[in-house]
Motif scaffolding. Structure first.
Motif, PDB file in Angstrom:
ATOM      1  N   VAL A 177       0.833  -1.199   0.000  1.00 12.34           N
ATOM      2  CA  VAL A 177       0.000   0.000   0.000  1.00 12.34           C
ATOM      3  C   VAL A 177       0.869   1.251   0.000  1.00 12.34           C
ATOM      4  CG1 VAL A 177      -1.704   1.327   1.311  1.00 12.34           C
ATOM      5  CG2 VAL A 177      -1.947  -1.149   1.112  1.00 12.34           C
ATOM      6  N   ASN A 178       1.925   1.235   0.787  1.00 14.27           N
ATOM      7  CA  ASN A 178       2.815   2.394   0.871  1.00 14.27           C
ATOM      8  C   ASN A 178       3.469   2.691  -0.479  1.00 14.27           C
ATOM      9  OD1 ASN A 178       3.984   4.466   2.471  1.00 14.27           O
ATOM     10  ND2 ASN A 178       5.903   3.329   2.533  1.00 14.27           N
ATOM     11  N   GLU A 179       3.854   1.667  -1.204  1.00 10.95           N
ATOM     12  CA  GLU A 179       4.442   1.872  -2.527  1.00 10.95           C
ATOM     13  C   GLU A 179       3.437   2.502  -3.483  1.00 10.95           C
ATOM     14  OE1 GLU A 179       7.649   1.497  -3.622  1.00 10.95           O
ATOM     15  OE2 GLU A 179       7.992   1.285  -1.463  1.00 10.95           O
ATOM     16  N   SER A 180       2.184   2.108  -3.376  1.00 11.10           N
ATOM     17  CA  SER A 180       1.160   2.698  -4.252  1.00 11.10           C
ATOM     18  C   SER A 180       0.918   4.166  -3.917  1.00 11.10           C
ATOM     19  CB  SER A 180      -0.152   1.912  -4.150  1.00 11.10           C
ATOM     20  OG  SER A 180      -0.755   2.098  -2.885  1.00 11.10           O
TER      21      SER A 180
ATOM     22  N   ASP B  48      -4.036  15.363   5.436  1.00 10.85           N
ATOM     23  CA  ASP B  48      -3.400  14.360   4.589  1.00 10.85           C
ATOM     24  C   ASP B  48      -2.313  13.556   5.308  1.00 10.85           C
ATOM     25  OD1 ASP B  48      -5.029  14.940   2.474  1.00 10.85           O
ATOM     26  OD2 ASP B  48      -3.641  16.372   1.563  1.00 10.85           O
ATOM     27  N   ARG B  49      -1.482  14.223   6.068  1.00 10.83           N
ATOM     28  CA  ARG B  49      -0.389  13.511   6.731  1.00 10.83           C
ATOM     29  C   ARG B  49      -0.929  12.480   7.725  1.00 10.83           C
ATOM     30  NH1 ARG B  49       4.792  16.332   9.817  1.00 10.83           N
ATOM     31  NH2 ARG B  49       5.874  14.380  10.350  1.00 10.83           N
ATOM     32  N   HIS B  50      -1.911  12.899   8.535  1.00  9.73           N
ATOM     33  CA  HIS B  50      -2.503  11.971   9.497  1.00  9.73           C
ATOM     34  C   HIS B  50      -3.270  10.862   8.784  1.00  9.73           C
ATOM     35  CE1 HIS B  50      -4.541  10.457  13.067  1.00  9.73           C
ATOM     36  NE2 HIS B  50      -5.687  10.552  12.391  1.00  9.73           N
ATOM     37  N   ALA B  51      -4.019  11.231   7.752  1.00 10.05           N
ATOM     38  CA  ALA B  51      -4.845  10.248   7.048  1.00 10.05           C
ATOM     39  C   ALA B  51      -4.002   9.152   6.406  1.00 10.05           C
ATOM     40  CB  ALA B  51      -5.698  10.949   5.992  1.00 10.05           C
ATOM     41  N   THR B  52      -2.808   9.491   5.973  1.00 10.77           N
ATOM     42  CA  THR B  52      -1.921   8.479   5.383  1.00 10.77           C
ATOM     43  C   THR B  52      -1.562   7.405   6.411  1.00 10.77           C
ATOM     44  OG1 THR B  52      -0.999  10.020   3.776  1.00 10.77           O
ATOM     45  CG2 THR B  52       0.328   8.096   4.308  1.00 10.77           C
ATOM     46  N   THR B  53      -1.323   7.825   7.645  1.00 13.80           N
ATOM     47  CA  THR B  53      -1.029   6.825   8.688  1.00 13.80           C
ATOM     48  C   THR B  53      -2.246   5.942   8.949  1.00 13.80           C
ATOM     49  OG1 THR B  53      -1.688   8.240  10.558  1.00 13.80           O
ATOM     50  CG2 THR B  53       0.581   8.434   9.778  1.00 13.80           C
ATOM     51  N   VAL B  54      -3.440   6.517   8.814  1.00 15.68           N
ATOM     52  CA  VAL B  54      -4.670   5.736   8.994  1.00 15.68           C
ATOM     53  C   VAL B  54      -4.819   4.709   7.877  1.00 15.68           C
ATOM     54  CG1 VAL B  54      -7.189   5.842   9.133  1.00 15.68           C
ATOM     55  CG2 VAL B  54      -5.803   7.605  10.236  1.00 15.68           C
ATOM     56  N   VAL B  55      -4.528   5.122   6.648  1.00 17.62           N
ATOM     57  CA  VAL B  55      -4.585   4.192   5.511  1.00 17.62           C
ATOM     58  C   VAL B  55      -3.692   2.978   5.772  1.00 17.62           C
ATOM     59  CG1 VAL B  55      -3.962   3.892   3.081  1.00 17.62           C
ATOM     60  CG2 VAL B  55      -5.217   5.931   3.810  1.00 17.62           C
TER      61      VAL B  55
ATOM     62  N   TYR C 239      -5.090   0.795   8.737  1.00 13.91           N
ATOM     63  CA  TYR C 239      -6.257   0.010   8.360  1.00 13.91           C
ATOM     64  C   TYR C 239      -5.883  -1.140   7.425  1.00 13.91           C
ATOM     65  CZ  TYR C 239      -9.873   3.014  10.450  1.00 13.91           C
ATOM     66  OH  TYR C 239     -10.692   3.683  11.318  1.00 13.91           O
ATOM     67  N   ALA C 240      -4.936  -0.891   6.542  1.00 12.30           N
ATOM     68  CA  ALA C 240      -4.474  -1.965   5.656  1.00 12.30           C
ATOM     69  C   ALA C 240      -3.850  -3.092   6.471  1.00 12.30           C
ATOM     70  CB  ALA C 240      -3.473  -1.416   4.649  1.00 12.30           C
TER      71      ALA C 240
ATOM     72  N   PRO D 186     -12.547   5.293   1.451  1.00  9.27           N
ATOM     73  CA  PRO D 186     -12.745   6.600   2.095  1.00  9.27           C
ATOM     74  C   PRO D 186     -11.507   7.183   2.769  1.00  9.27           C
ATOM     75  CG  PRO D 186     -14.581   5.142   2.568  1.00  9.27           C
ATOM     76  CD  PRO D 186     -13.551   4.307   1.884  1.00  9.27           C
ATOM     77  N   ALA D 187     -10.710   6.362   3.450  1.00  8.81           N
ATOM     78  CA  ALA D 187      -9.526   6.900   4.134  1.00  8.81           C
ATOM     79  C   ALA D 187      -8.497   7.410   3.147  1.00  8.81           C
ATOM     80  CB  ALA D 187      -8.900   5.828   5.031  1.00  8.81           C
ATOM     81  N   LEU D 188      -8.432   6.787   1.979  1.00  7.32           N
ATOM     82  CA  LEU D 188      -7.429   7.156   0.982  1.00  7.32           C
ATOM     83  C   LEU D 188      -7.858   8.349   0.142  1.00  7.32           C
ATOM     84  CD1 LEU D 188      -4.748   6.426  -0.433  1.00  7.32           C
ATOM     85  CD2 LEU D 188      -6.064   4.879  -1.910  1.00  7.32           C
ATOM     86  N   GLY D 189      -9.141   8.426  -0.158  1.00 12.54           N
ATOM     87  CA  GLY D 189      -9.622   9.481  -1.041  1.00 12.54           C
ATOM     88  C   GLY D 189      -9.647  10.854  -0.387  1.00 12.54           C
TER      89      GLY D 189
END
Length: 265
Positions: free
Chosen positions: A124-127, A140-147, A150-151, A195-198
């Protein structure tokens, strides 16, 4: 005595027209239904004997859910070791694997959980590195950690389904949590890559936070940024529950189809 709908009606006494009061049937310890799993799964887990037809059908059902969760919530490179261990459960169902082989597969599946989480997160991180975002927000910075979290949770739950399936061969009661676990796994994966990614949910949370923080009479407890984080998680939690509940309902319908003789009367 005659029985109807779970209530025992005592036979008439010797004197005509005299009947004893209605009595509820006694439910012995271990026979109660907890509601932790679809009814056919609970019934199968309680009445089966190791290796009989009902037990093998129950394990096959759990294997189906675990296989689905693994293929949905983890990339191919991450799920291969766990799918290989599930194949031992399939062999046991067919009478081609011993209980010792199952226990060995269970141990190896458990040991593969951390690697599955790590490889899923890495994929996921590579994508994310090549993703172009249409809109940016302060979340965005916080949401990336959530993505990423959750993965990883999706992979963890899915791997747990494989372990529970192998456990159910030794202890049928371990099957009771497979449906909830599989639904949770896929729900986390859908939240991570949806939703977390978008940008839409992030923007909605940020906009709502700015309005709540600036409206007349608003408490000065949270600045807009902190409130946005809270709202983001509230929004995600609601959507995760909707996804999980929907998947559980879908799995329950599948269970009724797979174990029709154990449905409610």
């Amino acid at each position: 005595m005659r029985e109807r709908q779970g209530v025992v009606y005592d036979a008439p006494m010797a004197s005509p027209g005299i009947r004893r009061k209605l009595q509820l049937r006694i439910i012995h310890q271990g026979e109660e239904i907890t509601g932790a799993a679809p009814l056919p799964i609970e019934r199968a887990a309680k009445i089966c004997s190791r290796g009989d037809e009902t037990h093998r059908a129950l394990v096959h059902l759990c294997l189906t859910f675990a296989d689905y969760a693994l293929r949905q919530a983890t990339p191919p490179g991450a799920n291969r070791p766990l799918l290989d261990q599930l194949s031992v459960a399939h062999a046991w169902i067919q009478g081609k694997a011993s209980i010792e082989a199952v226990r060995k597969a269970r141990s190896e599946a458990f040991n593969a959980i951390v690697a599955a989480e790590k490889r899923t997160t890495e994929a996921v991180n590579e994508s994310l590195k090549v993703m172009t975002r249409k809109a940016e927000t302060g979340l965005d910075r916080h949401a990336t950690t959530v993505v990423l979290r959750y993965a990883a949770l999706g992979a963890n739950y899915a791997a747990g389904c494989a372990v529970m399936t192998l456990d159910a061969i030794d202890d049928p009661g371990r099957s009771l949590n497979v449906v909830t676990q599989a639904a949770g796994a896929v729900a986390y994966q859908r939240m991570a890559l949806g939703p977390a990614l978008g940008s839409e949910l992030r923007a909605a949370a940020w906009g709502q936070a700015e309005w709540e923080a600036s409206r007349p009479g608003a408490p000065e407890v949270y600045p807009a940024g902190a409130l946005a984080v809270q709202l983001f998680h509230e929004f995600l939690g609601c959507q995760w529950k909707d996804q999980s509940d929907g998947l559980r309902a879908y799995f329950e319908i599948f269970t009724d189809w797979a174990l029709p003789h154990l449905q409610a009367n």
